[in-house]
Design a protein around this motif. Sequence first.
Motif, PDB file in Angstrom:
ATOM      1  N   ALA A  40       0.774  -1.264   0.013  1.00  0.00           N
ATOM      2  CA  ALA A  40      -0.074  -0.020   0.107  1.00  0.00           C
ATOM      3  C   ALA A  40       0.717   1.200  -0.004  1.00  0.00           C
ATOM      4  N   GLU A  41       2.008   1.288   0.820  1.00  0.00           N
ATOM      5  CA  GLU A  41       2.756   2.491   0.733  1.00  0.00           C
ATOM      6  C   GLU A  41       4.141   2.289   0.048  1.00  0.00           C
ATOM      7  N   VAL A  42       4.025   1.516  -0.846  1.00  0.00           N
ATOM      8  CA  VAL A  42       5.374   1.137  -1.379  1.00  0.00           C
ATOM      9  C   VAL A  42       5.278   1.924  -2.843  1.00  0.00           C
ATOM     10  N   ASP A  43       6.483   2.868  -3.060  1.00  0.00           N
ATOM     11  CA  ASP A  43       6.486   3.546  -4.257  1.00  0.00           C
ATOM     12  C   ASP A  43       6.771   2.689  -5.543  1.00  0.00           C
ATOM     13  N   SER A  44       6.723   2.978  -6.724  1.00  0.00           N
ATOM     14  CA  SER A  44       6.750   2.028  -7.682  1.00  0.00           C
ATOM     15  C   SER A  44       8.282   1.691  -7.891  1.00  0.00           C
ATOM     16  N   PRO A  45       9.348   2.340  -7.604  1.00  0.00           N
ATOM     17  CA  PRO A  45      10.665   1.837  -7.916  1.00  0.00           C
ATOM     18  C   PRO A  45      10.936   0.766  -7.106  1.00  0.00           C
ATOM     19  N   ARG A  46      10.401   0.708  -5.706  1.00  0.00           N
ATOM     20  CA  ARG A  46      10.695  -0.118  -4.792  1.00  0.00           C
ATOM     21  C   ARG A  46       9.778  -1.632  -4.788  1.00  0.00           C
ATOM     22  N   MET A  47       8.801  -1.475  -5.728  1.00  0.00           N
ATOM     23  CA  MET A  47       7.861  -2.461  -5.755  1.00  0.00           C
ATOM     24  C   MET A  47       8.524  -3.901  -6.055  1.00  0.00           C
ATOM     25  N   GLY A  48       9.515  -3.972  -6.852  1.00  0.00           N
ATOM     26  CA  GLY A  48      10.091  -5.422  -7.069  1.00  0.00           C
ATOM     27  C   GLY A  48      10.646  -5.783  -5.716  1.00  0.00           C
ATOM     28  N   TYR A  49      11.475  -4.804  -5.022  1.00  0.00           N
ATOM     29  CA  TYR A  49      12.032  -5.343  -3.799  1.00  0.00           C
ATOM     30  C   TYR A  49      10.953  -5.703  -2.718  1.00  0.00           C
ATOM     31  N   ALA A  50      10.049  -4.995  -2.752  1.00  0.00           N
ATOM     32  CA  ALA A  50       8.860  -5.418  -1.645  1.00  0.00           C
ATOM     33  C   ALA A  50       8.186  -6.570  -1.986  1.00  0.00           C
ATOM     34  N   SER A  51       7.916  -6.746  -3.494  1.00  0.00           N
ATOM     35  CA  SER A  51       7.350  -8.213  -3.804  1.00  0.00           C
ATOM     36  C   SER A  51       8.343  -9.271  -3.355  1.00  0.00           C
ATOM     37  N   SER A  52       9.583  -9.256  -3.690  1.00  0.00           N
ATOM     38  CA  SER A  52      10.395 -10.379  -3.204  1.00  0.00           C
ATOM     39  C   SER A  52      10.752 -10.775  -1.761  1.00  0.00           C
ATOM     40  N   LEU A  53      10.449  -9.502  -0.953  1.00  0.00           N
ATOM     41  CA  LEU A  53      10.494  -9.479   0.242  1.00  0.00           C
ATOM     42  C   LEU A  53       9.089 -10.249   0.958  1.00  0.00           C
ATOM     43  N   SER A  54       8.068  -9.646   0.408  1.00  0.00           N
ATOM     44  CA  SER A  54       6.832 -10.198   0.962  1.00  0.00           C
ATOM     45  C   SER A  54       6.905 -11.969   0.439  1.00  0.00           C
ATOM     46  N   GLY A  55       7.200 -12.280  -0.505  1.00  0.00           N
ATOM     47  CA  GLY A  55       7.060 -13.503  -1.073  1.00  0.00           C
ATOM     48  C   GLY A  55       7.778 -14.579  -0.317  1.00  0.00           C
ATOM     49  N   MET A  56       9.066 -14.016   0.003  1.00  0.00           N
ATOM     50  CA  MET A  56      10.264 -14.814   0.775  1.00  0.00           C
ATOM     51  C   MET A  56       9.777 -14.815   2.237  1.00  0.00           C
ATOM     52  N   LEU A  57       9.186 -13.749   2.841  1.00  0.00           N
ATOM     53  CA  LEU A  57       8.378 -13.932   4.143  1.00  0.00           C
ATOM     54  C   LEU A  57       7.187 -14.644   4.445  1.00  0.00           C
ATOM     55  N   GLN A  58       6.402 -15.005   3.423  1.00  0.00           N
ATOM     56  CA  GLN A  58       5.430 -15.929   3.376  1.00  0.00           C
ATOM     57  C   GLN A  58       5.794 -17.149   3.292  1.00  0.00           C
ATOM     58  N   GLN A  59       6.938 -17.330   2.529  1.00  0.00           N
ATOM     59  CA  GLN A  59       7.345 -18.817   2.280  1.00  0.00           C
ATOM     60  C   GLN A  59       8.119 -19.171   3.598  1.00  0.00           C
ATOM     61  N   LEU A  60       8.874 -18.204   4.193  1.00  0.00           N
ATOM     62  CA  LEU A  60       9.584 -18.536   5.712  1.00  0.00           C
ATOM     63  C   LEU A  60       8.544 -18.833   6.603  1.00  0.00           C
ATOM     64  N   SER A  61       7.194 -18.037   6.610  1.00  0.00           N
ATOM     65  CA  SER A  61       6.103 -18.390   7.792  1.00  0.00           C
ATOM     66  C   SER A  61       5.543 -19.923   7.514  1.00  0.00           C
ATOM     67  N   LEU A  62       5.319 -20.108   6.227  1.00  0.00           N
ATOM     68  CA  LEU A  62       4.790 -21.511   5.926  1.00  0.00           C
ATOM     69  C   LEU A  62       5.639 -22.523   6.481  1.00  0.00           C
ATOM     70  N   SER A  63       7.025 -22.324   6.150  1.00  0.00           N
ATOM     71  CA  SER A  63       8.052 -23.216   6.583  1.00  0.00           C
ATOM     72  C   SER A  63       8.195 -23.357   8.208  1.00  0.00           C
ATOM     73  N   LEU A  64       7.943 -22.285   8.551  1.00  0.00           N
ATOM     74  CA  LEU A  64       8.245 -22.194  10.003  1.00  0.00           C
ATOM     75  C   LEU A  64       6.999 -22.996  10.742  1.00  0.00           C
ATOM     76  N   GLY A  65       5.902 -22.996  10.308  1.00  0.00           N
ATOM     77  CA  GLY A  65       4.661 -23.574  10.589  1.00  0.00           C
ATOM     78  C   GLY A  65       5.090 -25.199  10.598  1.00  0.00           C
ATOM     79  N   VAL A  66       5.569 -25.682   9.456  1.00  0.00           N
ATOM     80  CA  VAL A  66       5.745 -26.919   9.270  1.00  0.00           C
ATOM     81  C   VAL A  66       6.784 -27.465  10.361  1.00  0.00           C
ATOM     82  N   ALA A  67       7.961 -26.694  10.439  1.00  0.00           N
ATOM     83  CA  ALA A  67       8.765 -26.925  11.553  1.00  0.00           C
ATOM     84  C   ALA A  67       8.147 -27.171  12.805  1.00  0.00           C
TER      85      ALA A  67
END
Length: 158
Positions: free
Chosen positions: A58-85
């Motif tokens: 919501a508050e990410v400007d366009s030039p940083r959108m790629g970084y935000a997308s990568s970080l968000s995707g990685m954090l979601q996968q990490l949270s799912l992995s932590l749930g399995v662990a």
Amino acid sequence: MCSSDLVLLLNALAASAMLCGFGLFRPTTPHLVIVTTLLISGCLRSLQFTSLNAISYAEVDSPRMGYASSLSGMLQQLSLSLGVAIAGYLLEIVGAVADQPPTAVTNFYWAFLGVGLVSMSSAFWMWHLPRNAGAEIAGRVRPRADAAAAGGDELHTT
């Protein structure tokens, strides 16, 4: 608390409760009940992931959108992995306490309950979201450029 925050909060609680509910399944549970529960749970989790993805940019400007997308995707996968662990550790711990093999059916009841409660803790963060979180993407405020042109430097509700 605005409606989008309320959706995130209530949906976090509902999706987590469904996850806890998996621990109520028994070998004799009818397949229709299991499939229906899994379908509803999947819909709730999809709503949560989609809502969190939308608000996270919501508050990410366009030039940083790629970084935000990568970080968000990685954090979601990490949270799912932590749930399995966490579930794996709970299976081991409950098995050791009950003097059973870790994969005993009764251990899964407790593992699902534990993972569901950990998931439910996310509701705490949803409750503490800022009042205007996601307001710009929901169309309830003017973007910064419009607000600045109108003489203000902050988001203004319309």
